[in-house]
Design a protein around this motif. Structure first.
Motif, PDB file in Angstrom:
ATOM      1  N   SER A 194     -10.770 -36.709  31.915  1.00  0.00           N
ATOM      2  CA  SER A 194      -9.970 -37.919  31.708  1.00  0.00           C
ATOM      3  C   SER A 194     -10.255 -38.575  30.368  1.00  0.00           C
ATOM      4  CB  SER A 194     -10.227 -38.919  32.845  1.00  0.00           C
ATOM      5  OG  SER A 194      -9.712 -38.440  34.066  1.00  0.00           O
ATOM      6  N   GLY A 195     -11.526 -38.731  30.038  1.00  0.00           N
ATOM      7  CA  GLY A 195     -11.883 -39.376  28.782  1.00  0.00           C
ATOM      8  C   GLY A 195     -11.442 -38.584  27.568  1.00  0.00           C
ATOM      9  N   VAL A 196     -11.603 -37.268  27.632  1.00  0.00           N
ATOM     10  CA  VAL A 196     -11.187 -36.408  26.527  1.00  0.00           C
ATOM     11  C   VAL A 196      -9.675 -36.513  26.320  1.00  0.00           C
ATOM     12  CG1 VAL A 196     -10.898 -33.974  25.871  1.00  0.00           C
ATOM     13  CG2 VAL A 196     -13.128 -34.813  26.637  1.00  0.00           C
ATOM     14  N   TYR A 197      -8.927 -36.534  27.423  1.00  0.00           N
ATOM     15  CA  TYR A 197      -7.469 -36.630  27.330  1.00  0.00           C
ATOM     16  C   TYR A 197      -7.047 -37.976  26.742  1.00  0.00           C
ATOM     17  CZ  TYR A 197      -2.549 -36.262  28.707  1.00  0.00           C
ATOM     18  OH  TYR A 197      -1.172 -36.208  28.702  1.00  0.00           O
ATOM     19  N   GLN A 198      -7.696 -39.054  27.179  1.00  0.00           N
ATOM     20  CA  GLN A 198      -7.378 -40.378  26.644  1.00  0.00           C
ATOM     21  C   GLN A 198      -7.600 -40.420  25.132  1.00  0.00           C
ATOM     22  OE1 GLN A 198      -6.344 -43.546  28.221  1.00  0.00           O
ATOM     23  NE2 GLN A 198      -5.614 -42.010  29.669  1.00  0.00           N
ATOM     24  N   LEU A 199      -8.740 -39.936  24.693  1.00  0.00           N
ATOM     25  CA  LEU A 199      -9.039 -39.945  23.269  1.00  0.00           C
ATOM     26  C   LEU A 199      -7.995 -39.154  22.487  1.00  0.00           C
ATOM     27  CD1 LEU A 199     -10.696 -40.373  20.710  1.00  0.00           C
ATOM     28  CD2 LEU A 199     -12.201 -38.519  21.441  1.00  0.00           C
ATOM     29  N   HIS A 200      -7.718 -37.953  22.948  1.00  0.00           N
ATOM     30  CA  HIS A 200      -6.775 -37.080  22.246  1.00  0.00           C
ATOM     31  C   HIS A 200      -5.397 -37.712  22.138  1.00  0.00           C
ATOM     32  CE1 HIS A 200      -4.517 -33.576  21.008  1.00  0.00           C
ATOM     33  NE2 HIS A 200      -3.829 -33.591  22.134  1.00  0.00           N
ATOM     34  N   ARG A 201      -4.850 -38.186  23.239  1.00  0.00           N
ATOM     35  CA  ARG A 201      -3.481 -38.708  23.250  1.00  0.00           C
ATOM     36  C   ARG A 201      -3.378 -40.047  22.518  1.00  0.00           C
ATOM     37  NH1 ARG A 201       0.368 -38.236  23.333  1.00  0.00           N
ATOM     38  NH2 ARG A 201       1.517 -38.914  25.169  1.00  0.00           N
ATOM     39  N   LEU A 202      -4.309 -40.961  22.765  1.00  0.00           N
ATOM     40  CA  LEU A 202      -4.242 -42.268  22.114  1.00  0.00           C
ATOM     41  C   LEU A 202      -4.407 -42.137  20.602  1.00  0.00           C
ATOM     42  CD1 LEU A 202      -6.260 -44.433  24.667  1.00  0.00           C
ATOM     43  CD2 LEU A 202      -3.814 -44.621  24.159  1.00  0.00           C
ATOM     44  N   ARG A 203      -5.281 -41.249  20.187  1.00  0.00           N
ATOM     45  CA  ARG A 203      -5.484 -41.042  18.751  1.00  0.00           C
ATOM     46  C   ARG A 203      -4.222 -40.467  18.113  1.00  0.00           C
ATOM     47  NH1 ARG A 203     -10.568 -37.424  17.569  1.00  0.00           N
ATOM     48  NH2 ARG A 203      -9.071 -35.837  18.256  1.00  0.00           N
ATOM     49  N   GLU A 204      -3.536 -39.560  18.834  1.00  0.00           N
ATOM     50  CA  GLU A 204      -2.268 -39.013  18.336  1.00  0.00           C
ATOM     51  C   GLU A 204      -1.239 -40.115  18.106  1.00  0.00           C
ATOM     52  OE1 GLU A 204      -1.395 -34.479  19.809  1.00  0.00           O
ATOM     53  OE2 GLU A 204      -0.999 -36.082  21.245  1.00  0.00           O
ATOM     54  N   LEU A 205      -1.304 -41.152  18.946  1.00  0.00           N
ATOM     55  CA  LEU A 205      -0.336 -42.235  18.883  1.00  0.00           C
ATOM     56  C   LEU A 205      -0.735 -43.327  17.903  1.00  0.00           C
ATOM     57  CD1 LEU A 205       0.385 -42.457  22.714  1.00  0.00           C
ATOM     58  CD2 LEU A 205       1.964 -41.637  20.944  1.00  0.00           C
ATOM     59  N   GLY A 206      -1.843 -43.134  17.207  1.00  0.00           N
ATOM     60  CA  GLY A 206      -2.219 -44.063  16.158  1.00  0.00           C
ATOM     61  C   GLY A 206      -3.181 -45.153  16.559  1.00  0.00           C
ATOM     62  N   PHE A 207      -3.700 -45.103  17.770  1.00  0.00           N
ATOM     63  CA  PHE A 207      -4.720 -46.069  18.177  1.00  0.00           C
ATOM     64  C   PHE A 207      -6.071 -45.640  17.599  1.00  0.00           C
ATOM     65  CE2 PHE A 207      -1.464 -46.446  21.420  1.00  0.00           C
ATOM     66  CZ  PHE A 207      -1.447 -47.803  21.735  1.00  0.00           C
ATOM     67  N   SER A 208      -6.904 -46.610  17.257  1.00  0.00           N
ATOM     68  CA  SER A 208      -8.284 -46.275  16.896  1.00  0.00           C
ATOM     69  C   SER A 208      -9.090 -46.263  18.195  1.00  0.00           C
ATOM     70  CB  SER A 208      -8.849 -47.300  15.922  1.00  0.00           C
ATOM     71  OG  SER A 208      -8.937 -48.588  16.493  1.00  0.00           O
ATOM     72  N   VAL A 209      -9.814 -45.176  18.428  1.00  0.00           N
ATOM     73  CA  VAL A 209     -10.465 -44.942  19.721  1.00  0.00           C
ATOM     74  C   VAL A 209     -11.889 -44.456  19.504  1.00  0.00           C
ATOM     75  CG1 VAL A 209     -10.250 -43.825  21.972  1.00  0.00           C
ATOM     76  CG2 VAL A 209      -8.208 -44.154  20.567  1.00  0.00           C
ATOM     77  N   ARG A 210     -12.770 -44.930  20.365  1.00  0.00           N
ATOM     78  CA  ARG A 210     -14.130 -44.395  20.419  1.00  0.00           C
ATOM     79  C   ARG A 210     -14.415 -43.990  21.862  1.00  0.00           C
ATOM     80  NH1 ARG A 210     -17.800 -42.340  16.943  1.00  0.00           N
ATOM     81  NH2 ARG A 210     -17.033 -43.907  15.474  1.00  0.00           N
ATOM     82  N   LEU A 211     -14.910 -42.776  22.036  1.00  0.00           N
ATOM     83  CA  LEU A 211     -15.267 -42.254  23.349  1.00  0.00           C
ATOM     84  C   LEU A 211     -16.786 -42.296  23.482  1.00  0.00           C
ATOM     85  CD1 LEU A 211     -14.629 -40.751  26.004  1.00  0.00           C
ATOM     86  CD2 LEU A 211     -14.490 -38.626  24.688  1.00  0.00           C
ATOM     87  N   LEU A 212     -17.277 -42.942  24.531  1.00  0.00           N
ATOM     88  CA  LEU A 212     -18.716 -43.071  24.765  1.00  0.00           C
ATOM     89  C   LEU A 212     -19.115 -42.305  26.021  1.00  0.00           C
ATOM     90  CD1 LEU A 212     -19.113 -46.936  24.195  1.00  0.00           C
ATOM     91  CD2 LEU A 212     -19.334 -45.099  22.502  1.00  0.00           C
ATOM     92  N   ASP A 213     -20.267 -41.662  25.978  1.00  0.00           N
ATOM     93  CA  ASP A 213     -20.755 -40.956  27.160  1.00  0.00           C
ATOM     94  C   ASP A 213     -22.274 -40.994  27.208  1.00  0.00           C
ATOM     95  OD1 ASP A 213     -19.461 -38.889  29.318  1.00  0.00           O
ATOM     96  OD2 ASP A 213     -21.532 -38.354  28.862  1.00  0.00           O
ATOM     97  N   ALA A 214     -22.806 -41.103  28.428  1.00  0.00           N
ATOM     98  CA  ALA A 214     -24.255 -41.154  28.612  1.00  0.00           C
ATOM     99  C   ALA A 214     -24.909 -39.806  28.370  1.00  0.00           C
ATOM    100  CB  ALA A 214     -24.585 -41.643  30.024  1.00  0.00           C
ATOM    101  N   GLY A 215     -24.133 -38.731  28.496  1.00  0.00           N
ATOM    102  CA  GLY A 215     -24.686 -37.396  28.299  1.00  0.00           C
ATOM    103  C   GLY A 215     -24.827 -37.027  26.842  1.00  0.00           C
ATOM    104  N   ALA A 216     -25.378 -35.842  26.615  1.00  0.00           N
ATOM    105  CA  ALA A 216     -25.619 -35.376  25.243  1.00  0.00           C
ATOM    106  C   ALA A 216     -24.501 -34.499  24.708  1.00  0.00           C
ATOM    107  CB  ALA A 216     -26.943 -34.613  25.186  1.00  0.00           C
ATOM    108  N   ASP A 217     -23.447 -34.293  25.536  1.00  0.00           N
ATOM    109  CA  ASP A 217     -22.344 -33.458  25.071  1.00  0.00           C
ATOM    110  C   ASP A 217     -21.125 -33.720  25.938  1.00  0.00           C
ATOM    111  OD1 ASP A 217     -20.948 -31.610  23.572  1.00  0.00           O
ATOM    112  OD2 ASP A 217     -22.392 -29.995  23.845  1.00  0.00           O
ATOM    113  N   LEU A 218     -20.022 -33.058  25.598  1.00  0.00           N
ATOM    114  CA  LEU A 218     -18.784 -33.194  26.337  1.00  0.00           C
ATOM    115  C   LEU A 218     -18.896 -32.579  27.723  1.00  0.00           C
ATOM    116  CD1 LEU A 218     -16.271 -32.122  23.519  1.00  0.00           C
ATOM    117  CD2 LEU A 218     -16.700 -34.457  24.340  1.00  0.00           C
ATOM    118  N   GLY A 219     -17.966 -32.959  28.594  1.00  0.00           N
ATOM    119  CA  GLY A 219     -17.874 -32.318  29.903  1.00  0.00           C
ATOM    120  C   GLY A 219     -17.928 -33.257  31.077  1.00  0.00           C
TER     121      GLY A 219
END
Length: 552
Positions: free
Chosen positions: A33-58
């Motif tokens: 969900s977070g990866v999709y939000q970042l990808h789509r919102l960034r495509e639409l011109g929003f400035s986005v930061r994705l934060l996660d407690a882990g050390a990598d994606l997934g």
């Protein structure tokens, strides 16, 4: 200009906040969900930061690295539907393991460049809403702050592991990992005496793997898991290449099915057909393996007890012959259903029941013989026996659906916390927002189809609802959206009314919050199915986001 990019926001950065930490949207959680939000919102011109407690994606696939961890939804449905991704990606297994899912997220990053705008090891501990400028300030465990107009929480339904209070647990001298907090360096079980508390999905997967090498494995079962055969796992490039012509249609079907798969319930009831037809149908579903026997079955199995009993009886009679010891067979597959089939999430197994035919595996029924305490060297049960162990695995589940959200100190209008707001029950209009918390939106959260839904399907279809809302606000010049208390209450009532039409409320499950002491027993997920859910969201949007207050 309402929506600013990161550089435009620099002049507006308040004292003590880094200018680069000012965004239109902060997304929390780097799973699907977070990866999709970042990808789509960034495509639409929003400035986005994705934060996660882990050390990598997934997301959950960063934390789920225990032995045997694999997804129980099959590919290609368990992946993004973007042809730019699936055209050149091939799985080695239909039900991928955690290592392959990590490789998939690396592949997604190579196409979508996700890591560029993601910050890892950034556990969000607090979020405060500033009523003066309608912006959120988020703080991480390291003390770093981020400010944004909108916050989208993609924390998932299994973000907060639950460890029950067991006397002496802290004294155990060996490793005692929870399956949801597994050490990245893994553990060696070969020749060890191992205990597994629980028989949920992760515990079953651990059991299947550990039994291969452990000197002895003791499984402590409270409730039988009515697990279903996973079926074949291996696949190859040639097979997938042939199937890819049909991928667009398979992905399109998802929005029209209850659980977001490419199959759905049979449009007739188990009680409407002859016993012969019913058995033949069950046999066909069983042969398909996977979730077909759960989510592709007769349409009354999760609604009527008599219909459900026929499904359980078939499951029991298929399962028992796999277990040699009749006494053990009755504990794993009792004469009478321990709960309505499918009202606890059945997991998919590969040889789980045969494990108990091995001489190095034993089963302890902790309803009959409860755990009394944990000692430095093992587990003592009510009969006085100490089960000596080198490693104790806690497959004890999660504070599901709401736990990851409530684990953050979220303060909205007037400083009210979301814990206070939900103290007497979840209130989340359309599963998207809660009154008193403007510009805070949920994906894959409470009172949405969430745990009944295929994860990537939810990431895209519910994710698009959030994205379209933010687009609408930008176009109309709105800077604030907030659910109303009346809409929250109405959606909660509707969710629980729909649940009452099913067998789900009759079972003590994490679907109902019943696994957490003190948690209100209620339907944490919307049980009306994905098509009805999408219809309700669309109706709200078409009516100018009815149920929400939008202000400029």
């Amino acid at each position: 200009m309402l929506i600013m990019n990161a550089t435009e926001s620099k002049a507006c950065a308040p004292d003590g906040v880094e200018a680069t930490n000012e965004f239109d949207v902060v997304v929390v959680g780097a799973g699907f969900s977070g990866v999709y939000q970042l990808h789509r919102l960034r495509e639409l011109g929003f400035s986005v930061r994705l934060l996660d407690a882990g050390a990598d994606l997934g997301g959950i696939w960063y934390w789920n690295c225990y032995p045997g961890a694999r997804v129980d939804s099959y590919a290609p449905i368990y992946e993004f539907s973007d042809e730019k991704l699936w055209r050149d990606w091939n799985w080695t297994e239909i039900y991928p393991g955690w290592e392959e899912l990590r490789r998939y997220f690396n592949y997604v990053d190579s196409k979508w460049n996700i890591r560029k705008d993601t910050q890892f090891n950034a556990r969000v501990t607090a979020a405060n809403f500033d009523e003066q400028d309608s912006r959120w300030t988020l703080q991480t465990s390291s003390g770093e702050q981020f400010r944004s107009r909108f916050v989208v929480l993609c924390t998932g339904f299994a973000a907060k592991p639950y460890i029950p209070k067991i006397e002496g647990l802290e004294t155990f001298v060996g490793p005692k990992p929870h399956t949801g907090l597994w050490p990245q360096e893994d553990l060696d079980f070969a020749g060890k005496r191992v205990g597994v508390i629980g028989t949920g999905a992760s515990a079953i997967q651990v059991t299947q793997e550990v039994a291969k090498t452990a000197a002895h494995l003791t499984v402590f079962q409270r409730t039988p898991n009515l697990a279903l055969p996973m079926g074949p796992r291996k696949t190859d490039v040639q097979t997938q290449t042939k199937l890819k012509a049909g991928y667009p249609d398979r992905f399109a079907i998802r929005r029209h099915t209850f659980a977001g798969f490419d199959f759905d319930f049979i449009p007739k009831g188990a009680l409407e057909v002859s016993p012969e037809e019913r058995k033949a149908t069950y046999e066909g579903l069983w042969a398909k393996a996977g979730f077909y026997f759960w989510l592709g079955t007769f349409n009354d199995v999760l609604i009527k007890k008599e219909a459900n009993d026929t499904a359980y009886g078939f499951w029991r009679d298929k399962t028992r012959p796999r277990i040699k010891d009749p006494a053990i067979a009755k504990k794993l597959a009792p004469d009478t259903a321990p709960y309505a089939f499918g009202t606890k999430r059945p997991c998919l197994e590969n040889g789980f029941f045969e494990v108990f035919n091995q001489s190095n595996v034993s089963l302890v029924d902790i309803r009959e013989n409860p755990i009394q305490r944990v000692t430095p060297n093992g587990v003592v049960t009510q009969d006085g026996k100490e089960h000596t162990l080198d490693i104790l695995v806690l497959g004890t589940g999660f504070d599901a659906v709401t736990g990851g959200i409530l684990n953050i100190d979220i303060r909205g209008v007037g400083g009210v916390t979301i814990n206070d707001r939900w103290r007497d029950g979840v209130r989340a209009n359309l599963g998207l927002a809660s009154a008193g918390f403007p510009n805070l939106l949920f994906v894959y959260g409470p009172q949405a189809p969430t745990a009944f839904l295929n994860g990537p399907t939810a990431a895209e279809l519910q994710g698009d609802i959030v994205i379209e809302c933010l687009e609408y606000m930008r176009e109309k010049g709105y800077k604030r959206i907030e659910s109303t208390p009346q809409a929250d209450d109405a959606w909660a009532a509707h969710t629980n009314e729909v649940a009452a039409m099913t067998l789900f409320p009759q079972t003590d499950s994490w679907y109902m919050g019943a696994n957490i002491p003190g948690k209100k027993r209620e339907s944490l997920n919307y049980p009306g199915g994905l098509p009805l859910y999408l219809q309700k969201c669309q109706e709200s949007a078409q009516n100018g986001y009815e149920g929400f207050v939008l202000t400029a």
